[in-house]
Write a protein that holds these residues in place. Structure first.
Motif, PDB file in Angstrom:
ATOM      1  N   LYS A  92      -0.474 -20.491  80.957  1.00 33.22           N
ATOM      2  CA  LYS A  92       0.718 -21.110  80.496  1.00 33.22           C
ATOM      3  C   LYS A  92       2.016 -19.961  80.477  1.00 33.22           C
ATOM      4  N   GLN A  93       3.337 -20.550  80.361  1.00 29.56           N
ATOM      5  CA  GLN A  93       4.318 -19.638  80.630  1.00 29.56           C
ATOM      6  C   GLN A  93       5.700 -20.404  80.040  1.00 29.56           C
ATOM      7  N   VAL A  94       6.489 -19.345  79.428  1.00 30.24           N
ATOM      8  CA  VAL A  94       7.750 -19.794  79.090  1.00 30.24           C
ATOM      9  C   VAL A  94       8.817 -19.477  80.037  1.00 30.24           C
ATOM     10  N   SER A  95       9.640 -20.362  80.461  1.00 27.95           N
ATOM     11  CA  SER A  95      10.377 -19.841  81.562  1.00 27.95           C
ATOM     12  C   SER A  95      11.921 -20.207  81.298  1.00 27.95           C
ATOM     13  N   PRO A  96      12.907 -19.203  81.222  1.00 27.25           N
ATOM     14  CA  PRO A  96      14.291 -19.006  81.033  1.00 27.25           C
ATOM     15  C   PRO A  96      14.833 -19.547  82.269  1.00 27.25           C
ATOM     16  N   ARG A  97      15.894 -20.263  82.420  1.00 21.55           N
ATOM     17  CA  ARG A  97      16.790 -20.475  83.491  1.00 21.55           C
ATOM     18  C   ARG A  97      18.094 -20.683  83.299  1.00 21.55           C
ATOM     19  N   ILE A  98      18.934 -20.264  84.173  1.00 17.93           N
ATOM     20  CA  ILE A  98      20.470 -20.198  83.856  1.00 17.93           C
ATOM     21  C   ILE A  98      21.285 -20.263  85.097  1.00 17.93           C
ATOM     22  N   ASN A  99      22.149 -21.132  85.103  1.00 23.05           N
ATOM     23  CA  ASN A  99      22.977 -21.614  86.407  1.00 23.05           C
ATOM     24  C   ASN A  99      24.511 -21.657  86.148  1.00 23.05           C
ATOM     25  N   ILE A 100      25.097 -20.735  87.004  1.00 26.65           N
ATOM     26  CA  ILE A 100      26.664 -21.020  86.781  1.00 26.65           C
ATOM     27  C   ILE A 100      27.479 -21.627  87.853  1.00 26.65           C
ATOM     28  N   VAL A 101      28.306 -22.466  87.616  1.00 28.34           N
ATOM     29  CA  VAL A 101      29.104 -23.109  88.678  1.00 28.34           C
ATOM     30  C   VAL A 101      30.612 -22.966  88.466  1.00 28.34           C
ATOM     31  N   TRP A 102      31.124 -22.247  89.400  1.00 31.78           N
ATOM     32  CA  TRP A 102      32.627 -22.081  89.145  1.00 31.78           C
ATOM     33  C   TRP A 102      33.445 -22.503  90.125  1.00 31.78           C
ATOM     34  N   ARG A 103      34.492 -23.664  90.118  1.00 28.30           N
ATOM     35  CA  ARG A 103      35.134 -24.036  91.255  1.00 28.30           C
ATOM     36  C   ARG A 103      36.371 -23.105  91.184  1.00 28.30           C
ATOM     37  N   ALA A 104      36.449 -22.178  91.777  1.00 31.03           N
ATOM     38  CA  ALA A 104      37.258 -20.999  91.940  1.00 31.03           C
ATOM     39  C   ALA A 104      38.491 -21.495  92.408  1.00 31.03           C
ATOM     40  N   TRP A 105      38.532 -22.262  93.439  1.00 30.29           N
ATOM     41  CA  TRP A 105      39.958 -22.576  94.176  1.00 30.29           C
ATOM     42  C   TRP A 105      39.846 -24.027  94.717  1.00 30.29           C
ATOM     43  N   ARG A 106      40.826 -24.641  95.209  1.00 29.71           N
ATOM     44  CA  ARG A 106      40.910 -25.879  95.829  1.00 29.71           C
ATOM     45  C   ARG A 106      39.826 -25.954  97.001  1.00 29.71           C
ATOM     46  N   GLY A 107      38.958 -27.000  96.763  1.00 30.63           N
ATOM     47  CA  GLY A 107      37.873 -26.895  97.665  1.00 30.63           C
ATOM     48  C   GLY A 107      36.882 -26.268  97.687  1.00 30.63           C
ATOM     49  N   GLY A 108      36.714 -25.041  96.920  1.00 31.78           N
ATOM     50  CA  GLY A 108      35.750 -23.912  96.899  1.00 31.78           C
ATOM     51  C   GLY A 108      34.835 -24.029  95.591  1.00 31.78           C
ATOM     52  N   VAL A 109      33.487 -23.675  95.915  1.00 28.34           N
ATOM     53  CA  VAL A 109      32.674 -23.647  94.478  1.00 28.34           C
ATOM     54  C   VAL A 109      31.791 -22.591  94.811  1.00 28.34           C
ATOM     55  N   ILE A 110      31.825 -21.717  93.898  1.00 25.78           N
ATOM     56  CA  ILE A 110      30.800 -20.424  93.721  1.00 25.78           C
ATOM     57  C   ILE A 110      29.716 -20.727  92.833  1.00 25.78           C
ATOM     58  N   HIS A 111      28.454 -20.499  93.240  1.00 27.88           N
ATOM     59  CA  HIS A 111      27.402 -20.654  92.215  1.00 27.88           C
ATOM     60  C   HIS A 111      26.392 -19.685  92.213  1.00 27.88           C
ATOM     61  N   ALA A 112      25.787 -19.145  90.981  1.00 29.22           N
ATOM     62  CA  ALA A 112      24.924 -18.030  91.139  1.00 29.22           C
ATOM     63  C   ALA A 112      23.599 -18.700  89.955  1.00 29.22           C
ATOM     64  N   GLY A 113      22.537 -18.296  89.977  1.00 29.07           N
ATOM     65  CA  GLY A 113      21.346 -18.634  88.944  1.00 29.07           C
ATOM     66  C   GLY A 113      20.581 -17.948  89.069  1.00 29.07           C
ATOM     67  N   TYR A 114      19.512 -18.040  87.941  1.00 27.31           N
ATOM     68  CA  TYR A 114      18.294 -17.287  87.909  1.00 27.31           C
ATOM     69  C   TYR A 114      17.172 -18.339  87.286  1.00 27.31           C
ATOM     70  N   SER A 115      16.214 -18.494  87.734  1.00 28.26           N
ATOM     71  CA  SER A 115      15.033 -19.302  87.343  1.00 28.26           C
ATOM     72  C   SER A 115      13.538 -18.656  87.386  1.00 28.26           C
ATOM     73  N   ARG A 116      13.082 -18.769  86.288  1.00 31.19           N
ATOM     74  CA  ARG A 116      11.453 -18.153  86.282  1.00 31.19           C
ATOM     75  C   ARG A 116      10.610 -19.547  86.450  1.00 31.19           C
ATOM     76  N   TYR A 117       9.534 -19.283  87.423  1.00 30.86           N
ATOM     77  CA  TYR A 117       8.951 -20.164  87.799  1.00 30.86           C
ATOM     78  C   TYR A 117       7.568 -20.126  87.450  1.00 30.86           C
ATOM     79  N   PHE A 118       6.586 -20.924  87.352  1.00 29.68           N
ATOM     80  CA  PHE A 118       5.611 -21.096  87.096  1.00 29.68           C
ATOM     81  C   PHE A 118       4.658 -22.345  87.792  1.00 29.68           C
ATOM     82  N   THR A 119       3.833 -22.048  88.791  1.00 34.42           N
ATOM     83  CA  THR A 119       3.274 -23.024  89.700  1.00 34.42           C
ATOM     84  C   THR A 119       1.675 -22.908  89.622  1.00 34.42           C
TER      85      THR A 119
END
Length: 775
Positions: free
Chosen positions: A493-520
């Motif tokens: 078993k596992q507890v998995s934190p996850r976070i994503n950031i989405v920034w519409r920085a300028w017209r027509g442009g989007v920057i995103h970054a994220g971290y996920s802990r996975y358990f398969t």
């Protein structure tokens, strides 16, 4: 005793009987596909690759082709339909269902209905060939795909509900014609996605509101290809329904192990069916039932003089092996395999203002049976084995969305599956009677039968909660936790934190970054408790008896990228990712039965980047994808008996490429419609797939790659409105598809590598034609 498959089919028959008794005799079905789109009202197409952002309550309803600048709402399957009340209600409920699993911050590549139809083959093309047109998807044998350097950690969802894993190896249990639209989501996934996280393939199934009317089709051509199909959808009052079925007969069921134009002994017969029934109780409540079946029988193609890849070295080096070699013509072997899959999903969807939910019950049964050539397998491999595996899974999935405030959308839910796995084998092997002075085994030709079997019942479960927070108008932060567990052959078993950031920085442009802990969890259906001791002293004695239980994989996953609208209709994206794995799961074929087995690398690393672009303007559509990936593993720690001891010793202290590691992957395509403003448009489309080659053994395990390749497909489709001037007949469509246009001979596998079976070559030039008639 009644089998799970019989029980499931009985339930499906009962449901269909209730439908037949409930629906009125006459059902009105209106065909919307026959209405031409006015060229005076052009639509702005979206980027095919997009960073998914939440659909807010204030966001206007969007068409399926929208500007990428705005917050995207998942395209409604019925958005192009006439605005009848039941269609409007179902379109709204479809959008609410999509918002339950908004993959904020992940990268989603979409295939609209138009994209599917433009792909060479259209609905007749296998689903894996459509997915190869997405970035980061590499081609493998048996119709398998690899997403971002993972072996097979891809989950399939139907209308947002995850299907348990099955046993189909090279069969397509889900057909392209089942889909109204589809998407592939990758990257650092939010908390609602668990268990299999390399990619999420979500298929929006056809239904009576979005796909009314009927369509009869016949498709076929080279290599005895015969592919009839039929579909029909409609609505009556609060009910809508859709059903489709097909039959596939051809001689390209499994990839050719030789570069010849036609394979030897490669006949396949398959049938597939899907039914979708929905009852909309009111504007906020809907009940749906999806049921599907797939039954496929394959001849396994022969490779003259090269049928010994699964024999143990102790048998290969024996005098008996040399004596019997050639006594059976390897071009005349008769190995066969049968694959069956049945599934059903019953869902309740409810909207209560600030709170909406979907709760589902899922069941899936799949089985696989291998029948050997009784004498040929024994002569060439030292074992003739009848093998059968099956897995029956049932479970539940619920997803809830709570709009807590204008800046916070809370999502939570669960998944739980109970599974029963069984495996049986009957093996005929040579009995060892002694050994030479150098240790070489001696067999006198006496055979013995080894019976083996195992079964286990287990379960896996997952809980999640996350908050989608919008502190600023152009900034979204999605954070949450997921708890997963498995109690099957392994317990973890596992507890998995996850976070994503989405920034519409300028017209027509989007920057995103994220971290996920996975358990398969390891694939339950691919883990069997083989009794190795039963084969000691036979021609199938393993080189090592070490067989540690396959473990759950645990990952740290990082992903970041940018998307940009360059010009009206032209979009581009760039994405980069890194995965650091512990107990990384891989799969391989280690015997004549085409049944994959799972094993673990103690450590794994996967990293890469992707570039994607597309352009659409009027009748012109173009797209292109390119990706670079590197997948490495070190120290195989489970299922060691399947491996060569020398390979195990080398890999224990050294990093190697995984067998499915392909450095460069690319796909591209385009289409143009002539006379698209008339009732008889002509569409020309093409697609391309490029690969730098999967891995093969060199001076070290997986130390080289097979040669690079590029294949091109071409399609010509001519449509006619009211061709036969019959009132109940609508649009007629004629198509011509040429697969592997330049007849490029290319190798997918050369028969070497860790966990690689027979050599396999891609399909040679194949010309197919078809006619479909709407009614």
């Amino acid at each position: 005793m009644t089998s799970p498959r019989s029980l499931w089919l009985s339930g499906l028959f009962f449901s269909c009987s209730v439908l037949a008794l409930t629906l009125p005799t006459h059902v009105q079905a209106q065909t919307t596909q026959d209405r031409p789109i006015s060229p005076a009202t052009p639509q702005t197409p979206p980027s095919k690759t997009e960073v998914r952002r939440p659909a807010t309550a204030s966001a206007p309803a969007q068409e399926s082709r929208t500007s990428f600048d705005n917050d995207t709402v998942a395209p409604s399957a019925a958005s192009a339909a006439p605005k009848e009340e039941h269609i409007v209600v179902n379109a709204r409920l479809d959008e609410i269902r999509s918002s339950l699993q908004a993959s904020t911050g992940a990268t989603t590549y979409r295939f609209t209905r138009g994209d599917i139809e433009k792909n060479p083959g259209g609905d007749n093309a296998p689903l894996n060939t459509l997915l190869l047109q997405a970035p980061g998807v590499a081609q493998d044998s048996f119709g398998q795909i690899h997403v971002r350097g993972d072996h097979n950690e891809v989950q399939f969802r139907l209308d947002g509900v995850q299907l348990p894993e099955g046993l189909s190896v090279f069969g397509q249990a889900l057909m392209t014609r089942f889909a109204h639209s589809a998407s592939l989501t990758t990257g650092a996934l939010p908390s609602e996605f668990g268990f299999l996280q390399a990619g999420v393939i979500d298929i929006t199934t056809k239904n009576g509101s979005a796909d009314p009317g009927g369509d009869a089709s016949i498709y076929g051509g080279a290599r005895d290809y015969f592919f009839p199909s039929l579909q029909y959808g409609g609505h009556a009052g609060k009910w809508d329904f859709f059903a489709t079925g097909d039959f596939v007969h051809n001689r390209v069921g499994v990839e050719n192990p030789t570069p010849s134009f036609n394979a030897i002994h490669d006949l396949s017969n398959q049938y597939h069916a899907l039914g979708h029934l929905r009852y909309t109780a009111d504007e906020n409540t809907r009940i749906s039932l999806i049921g599907g079946v797939s039954n496929a029988q394959y001849q396994l193609p022969n490779n003259p003089g090269q049928q010994r890849q699964f024999a143990n070295p102790s048998f290969l080096d024996s005098a008996l092996s040399q004596q019997v070699y050639g006594s059976v013509d390897s071009a005349s072997l008769n190995e066969r395999q049968k694959e069956i899959t049945d599934f059903g999903i019953l869902s309740l969807q409810k909207d209560m203002g600030k709170v909406s939910l979907q709760s589902s019950i899922i069941t899936r049964y799949s089985s696989l049976g291998y029948s050997p050539d009784p004498l040929g397998d024994l002569v060439y491999n030292g074992i003739s084995q009848h093998a059968a595996r099956s897995v029956f899974s049932t479970g539940s999935q619920s997803d809830v969305t709570w709009k807590a405030s204008p800046h916070h959308t809370v999502r939570f839910g669960y998944q739980v599956y109970v599974e029963r796995n069984s495996s049986k084998t009957n093996s005929i092997v040579y009995q060892q009677t002694g050994a030479e002075d150098d240790g070489t085994a001696i067999y006198d030709g006496t055979t013995t039968t080894v019976h083996d079997g195992s079964g286990r019942t287990g379960w896996m479960y997952g809980l999640y909660a996350q908050d989608e927070w919008r502190p600023l108008r152009n900034l979204t932060i999605n954070y949450g936790l997921r708890f997963d567990g498995v109690d099957e052959y392994t317990h973890a078993k596992q507890v998995s934190p996850r976070i994503n950031i989405v920034w519409r920085a300028w017209r027509g442009g989007v920057i995103h970054a994220g971290y996920s802990r996975y358990f398969t969890p390891p694939p339950f259906e691919l883990v069997a408790n083989t009794s190795l001791s039963k084969f000691v002293g036979t021609s199938n004695e393993p080189q090592t008896l070490q067989n540690n239980t396959v473990k759950a994989e645990r990952d740290h996953y990082f992903d970041a990228g940018v998307t940009q609208s360059l010009l009206p209709g032209w979009h581009a994206s760039f994405d980069a990712y890194v995965k650091l794995a512990k107990n990384m799961i891989d799969e391989g074929q280690f015997g004549a039965p085409i049944i994959l087995s799972a094993f673990n690398y103690r450590r794994g690393q996967v990293n890469g980047y992707e570039l994607s672009t597309n352009y659409e303007h009027g009748p012109l559509s173009l797209y292109g994808n390119a990706s670079w990936s590197r997948a490495m593993g070190k120290d195989i720690t489970t299922a060691q008996w399947t491996m060569d001891p020398d390979d195990l010793a080398y890999i224990q202290h050294r990093w190697i490429h995984l067998d499915h590691d392909q450095r460069w992957t690319a796909s591209a395509g385009g289409s143009y419609s002539f006379f698209y403003h008339t009732g008889h448009p002509t569409r020309v489309s093409a697609s391309m797939v490029y690969g730098s080659g999967l891995r093969a053994d060199g001076t070290v395990p997986n130390g080289r790659s097979v040669p690079i390749y590029a294949t091109f497909n071409l399609s010509l489709v001519q449509s006619f409105k009211d061709l036969f001037q019959v009132p109940f007949l609508k649009r007629t469509e004629l198509r011509l598809d040429v697969l592997n246009l330049f007849d490029r001979t290319y190798e997918i596998r050369d028969g070497s590598g860790v966990g690689v079976g027979a050599p396999q070559y891609g399909l040679r030039r194949t010309i197919l034609t078809g006619i479909s008639q709407r009614f």
